[in-house]
Motif scaffolding. Structure first.
Motif, PDB file in Angstrom:
ATOM      1  N   THR B  63       0.859  -1.226  -0.114  1.00  0.00           N
ATOM      2  CA  THR B  63       0.043   0.121  -0.077  1.00  0.00           C
ATOM      3  C   THR B  63       0.941   1.261  -0.113  1.00  0.00           C
ATOM      4  O   THR B  63       1.834   1.262   0.503  1.00  0.00           O
ATOM      5  CB  THR B  63      -1.243  -0.317   1.192  1.00  0.00           C
ATOM      6  N   ALA B  80      -6.042  12.537  -6.556  1.00  0.00           N
ATOM      7  CA  ALA B  80      -6.064  11.511  -5.599  1.00  0.00           C
ATOM      8  C   ALA B  80      -6.846  10.385  -6.559  1.00  0.00           C
ATOM      9  O   ALA B  80      -6.377   9.083  -6.184  1.00  0.00           O
ATOM     10  CB  ALA B  80      -6.654  11.962  -4.599  1.00  0.00           C
ATOM     11  N   GLU B  84      -4.895   6.818  -7.347  1.00  0.00           N
ATOM     12  CA  GLU B  84      -5.415   5.484  -6.716  1.00  0.00           C
ATOM     13  C   GLU B  84      -5.708   4.587  -7.995  1.00  0.00           C
ATOM     14  O   GLU B  84      -5.366   3.353  -7.909  1.00  0.00           O
ATOM     15  CB  GLU B  84      -6.716   5.777  -6.057  1.00  0.00           C
ATOM     16  N   TYR B  92      -1.525  -2.183  -6.059  1.00  0.00           N
ATOM     17  CA  TYR B  92      -1.210  -1.399  -4.531  1.00  0.00           C
ATOM     18  C   TYR B  92      -2.572  -0.897  -4.359  1.00  0.00           C
ATOM     19  O   TYR B  92      -3.357  -0.132  -5.046  1.00  0.00           O
ATOM     20  CB  TYR B  92      -0.414  -0.288  -4.867  1.00  0.00           C
ATOM     21  N   SER B  93      -2.836  -0.556  -2.871  1.00  0.00           N
ATOM     22  CA  SER B  93      -3.709   0.274  -2.531  1.00  0.00           C
ATOM     23  C   SER B  93      -3.082   1.571  -2.148  1.00  0.00           C
ATOM     24  O   SER B  93      -2.104   1.578  -1.720  1.00  0.00           O
ATOM     25  CB  SER B  93      -4.202  -0.628  -1.019  1.00  0.00           C
ATOM     26  N   VAL B  94      -4.277   2.429  -1.859  1.00  0.00           N
ATOM     27  CA  VAL B  94      -3.579   3.709  -1.408  1.00  0.00           C
ATOM     28  C   VAL B  94      -4.324   4.363  -0.318  1.00  0.00           C
ATOM     29  O   VAL B  94      -5.760   4.179  -0.207  1.00  0.00           O
ATOM     30  CB  VAL B  94      -3.414   4.817  -2.601  1.00  0.00           C
ATOM     31  N   MET B  95      -3.543   4.733   0.938  1.00  0.00           N
ATOM     32  CA  MET B  95      -4.268   5.321   1.868  1.00  0.00           C
ATOM     33  C   MET B  95      -4.044   6.823   1.848  1.00  0.00           C
ATOM     34  O   MET B  95      -2.962   7.459   1.539  1.00  0.00           O
ATOM     35  CB  MET B  95      -3.156   4.834   3.131  1.00  0.00           C
ATOM     36  N   LEU B  96      -5.201   7.323   1.861  1.00  0.00           N
ATOM     37  CA  LEU B  96      -5.427   8.909   1.740  1.00  0.00           C
ATOM     38  C   LEU B  96      -5.381   9.531   2.926  1.00  0.00           C
ATOM     39  O   LEU B  96      -6.290   9.257   3.761  1.00  0.00           O
ATOM     40  CB  LEU B  96      -6.578   9.114   0.759  1.00  0.00           C
ATOM     41  N   CYS B  97      -4.491  10.686   2.958  1.00  0.00           N
ATOM     42  CA  CYS B  97      -4.665  11.601   4.173  1.00  0.00           C
ATOM     43  C   CYS B  97      -4.697  12.924   3.707  1.00  0.00           C
ATOM     44  O   CYS B  97      -4.102  13.351   2.623  1.00  0.00           O
ATOM     45  CB  CYS B  97      -3.325  11.390   4.883  1.00  0.00           C
ATOM     46  N   GLN B 118       3.398   1.416   7.770  1.00  0.00           N
ATOM     47  CA  GLN B 118       2.084   1.101   7.418  1.00  0.00           C
ATOM     48  C   GLN B 118       1.786   0.952   5.956  1.00  0.00           C
ATOM     49  O   GLN B 118       1.089   0.424   5.154  1.00  0.00           O
ATOM     50  CB  GLN B 118       1.047   2.368   7.797  1.00  0.00           C
ATOM     51  N   VAL B 119       3.068   1.787   5.220  1.00  0.00           N
ATOM     52  CA  VAL B 119       3.126   1.838   3.702  1.00  0.00           C
ATOM     53  C   VAL B 119       4.247   1.440   3.146  1.00  0.00           C
ATOM     54  O   VAL B 119       5.302   1.617   3.905  1.00  0.00           O
ATOM     55  CB  VAL B 119       2.434   3.432   3.102  1.00  0.00           C
TER      56      VAL B 119
END
Lengths: 349, 349
Positions: B63, B80, B84, B92-97, B118-119
């Motif tokens: 990720t 974004a 993604e 891959y996954s994506v963690m958005l902040c 985490q990534v």
DNA sequence: CTGAAAGCGCTTACAG
DNA sequence: CTGAAAGCGCTTACAG
């Protein structure tokens, strides 16, 4: 420099791994003195717990999944931002996925995240009706909250019951729709076009019924309500409006079912050379900071994004923590009509 | 129903854990027959590998993190979404902040994601200049790509060198700015206001210098270029425009530094009772599907969002996989000027 | 109040 | 071509 592990902190502080773990998680079993020493050491070494190890051990990832239909839709973008902000405040990260309004993509995300233990629970804006991955989530009693769109759960049995018991967070457009219908009727409109969400979805039917009810409540005949289904995207709004205009006795006002479709409606109207609101009145869906810069400023049914986000996060945390769900009213905050200048007197036919 | 683990698949297929793991990862060491049996069994049982266990073992999470400044900014939302989509295509996954343009929030995310494993890597739109967490990422040689805004890396040494070697993906506004300046000059504008990004950031200074160069290249005097700094948000655009209007000899045209600030500029102009483009011309930044519905349709400098997203994903995967980075040109795709109707002849002073 | 030990679910050398 | 075993970095009963 290698990552610093819990073991490194323990070594540096001269205590065991267990003590460090306990101290950092705030266990009362550790003396204040030891805790302080450990906290300082951890800070000094820049210790950050390894999320994977912790997740493997505790079966909790402290991350939540959010699957939306289209990030390019400002409503979802804003919602995602709010959800993320609130989740972080509660100590959760959020993994955002864009299904692009495609059921297969949605399902791939859902099973990867849920069955693969990537997240503790997911907040899902379902693309349509029941899908295999949603059913599977129901079978395994996975944590799920439905957002913005309810789904129809067919059949009986434990899986169906479980799925039906899941929280659904969405706005209630009833009052806003009543205000919209009142406005339109007062302006003399007797024939109204509706660019609705897909008719094969529950939300599509619900939305259509609500609009019908609001309009007929103002004395507009059911046969004078012209519904064209879209698919939540701008292009479908254009096509739907085109069909509405093809009608020999075309409507003098239109209500769009979401933001992108409203944009599509407006674009098509411009292409057709019709002026808003002189030739035709328009009511959009979803608000945005730039809508009053439109020509003309767009009257719209605004969703309570913040309340929706708050209810969503509250609901999912209730599921994860096993606490009480928000009240039915909190799960369904009301929309409001934002009146600007896109509605005018109905032109003489 | 409990989650099905690798062990369950092994048991059901009558082979060892190792064989299942190898088979599912496509190792050539497993016979075609065994592999087929295992694949069918895994599918039948609905096996999905536990992400945490895999991450712990392989040190790869599959990720990617993405930290943006403001999801409510349609440019970032679109970016974004594209990132993604492309990341998912690569597995891959994506963690958005959302840092909300706050350095502390950005840093909290950065260290939690990076140091906490985490990534695998993060794509960062930095809020400003160097921060502690960015420096820490440099110290640990963490994988990072900077997006949209470069940062100034002060000092010398390995950390600084490493940070300076990181890829930076952003659009090149030079040509579009030249076109904008040419347009304005041809329309007779001699005094131009600029609502720029924060001046204490590298991007702020660069953007300002580029605008200066473009404008002076068209014969506009440096003293006739009025710069007001904003902070990337709508409110700052309003305030900056207000100051620009306070000027006794106010500009006849304005260029905004990003989308939200452009909205702010337009709102302030409307509040001040000025008509665009009769009284004042406006050029925005970032494009959106609804900009031609504005009154007047907004002329803007469009960023190549798709190319930006593609370069970002390519760059980060190159870092993660140790392959070759995209070319410098690919990392810096060009903006273009989209001419609509918000620029007109300069009013007589 | 603190430590030693087991185990979460995988992957990967190492044997055979 | 396949299996037994170790170990990734944590947390949590269990002892003491």
């Amino acid at each position: 420099m290698a990552r610093v592990r819990l073991k490194d902190v323990a070594q540096a502080a001269g205590v065991s791994d267990a003590t460090v773990s306990l101290a950092l998680s705030g266990s009362p079993r550790i003396s204040a003195k030891t805790r302080k020493l450990i906290e300082e050491t951890a800070l000094r070494l820049g210790y950050q717990p390894n999320a994977a190890a912790r997740a493997l051990r505790t079966e909790a990832t402290n991350t939540l999944g959010l699957i939306i239909g289209d990030v390019a839709n400002p409503f979802f973008a804003e919602l995602a931002g709010e959800v993320e902000r609130l989740a972080v405040r509660e100590g959760y990260s959020v993994m955002l996925c864009d299904s692009d309004e495609d059921s297969d993509r949605q399902d791939a995300y859902l099973s990867k995240m849920l069955a693969g233990s990537q997240v503790d629970a997911v907040m899902l804006v379902p693309t349509a009706a029941m899908t295999p991955a949603i059913r599977a989530a129901g079978q395994d009693a996975r944590r799920l909250v439905l957002v913005d769109r309810p789904i129809e759960v067919p059949g009986r049995g434990a899986t169906a019951d479980y799925l039906r018991s899941l929280p659904v967070v969405r706005s209630d457009p009833k009052d806003a729709l009543r205000d919209a219908a009142t406005l339109l009727a007062a302006l003399g409109h007797r024939r109204v076009g509706v660019v609705a969400p897909p008719v094969n979805t529950l939300i599509g039917r619900e939305r259509r019924d609500a609009i019908h009810a609001a309009l007929t409540g103002q004395g507009i005949a059911p046969t004078d309500i012209l519904v064209e289904a879209g698919d939540f995207r701008q292009g479908s709004g254009e096509r739907a409006m085109e069909k509405l205009l093809d009608n020999p006795d075309r409507p003098t006002a239109v209500i769009a079912g979401d933001g992108p479709m409203a944009i599509g409606v407006l674009k098509e109207l411009r292409r057709a050379g019709l002026r808003v609101p002189t030739d035709i009145s328009v009511i959009g869906f979803d608000d945005a900071p730039w809508l009053d810069l439109f020509d003309p400023p767009l009257t719209t049914i605004a969703q309570p994004v913040h309340q929706l986000a708050a209810a969503t996060v509250e609901a999912i945390l209730a599921l994860v923590r096993g606490t009480k769900l928000p009240s039915p009213q909190a799960l369904q905050p009301a929309c409001s009509l934002v009146v600007r200048s896109s509605c005018g007197t109905a032109p003489d036919q």
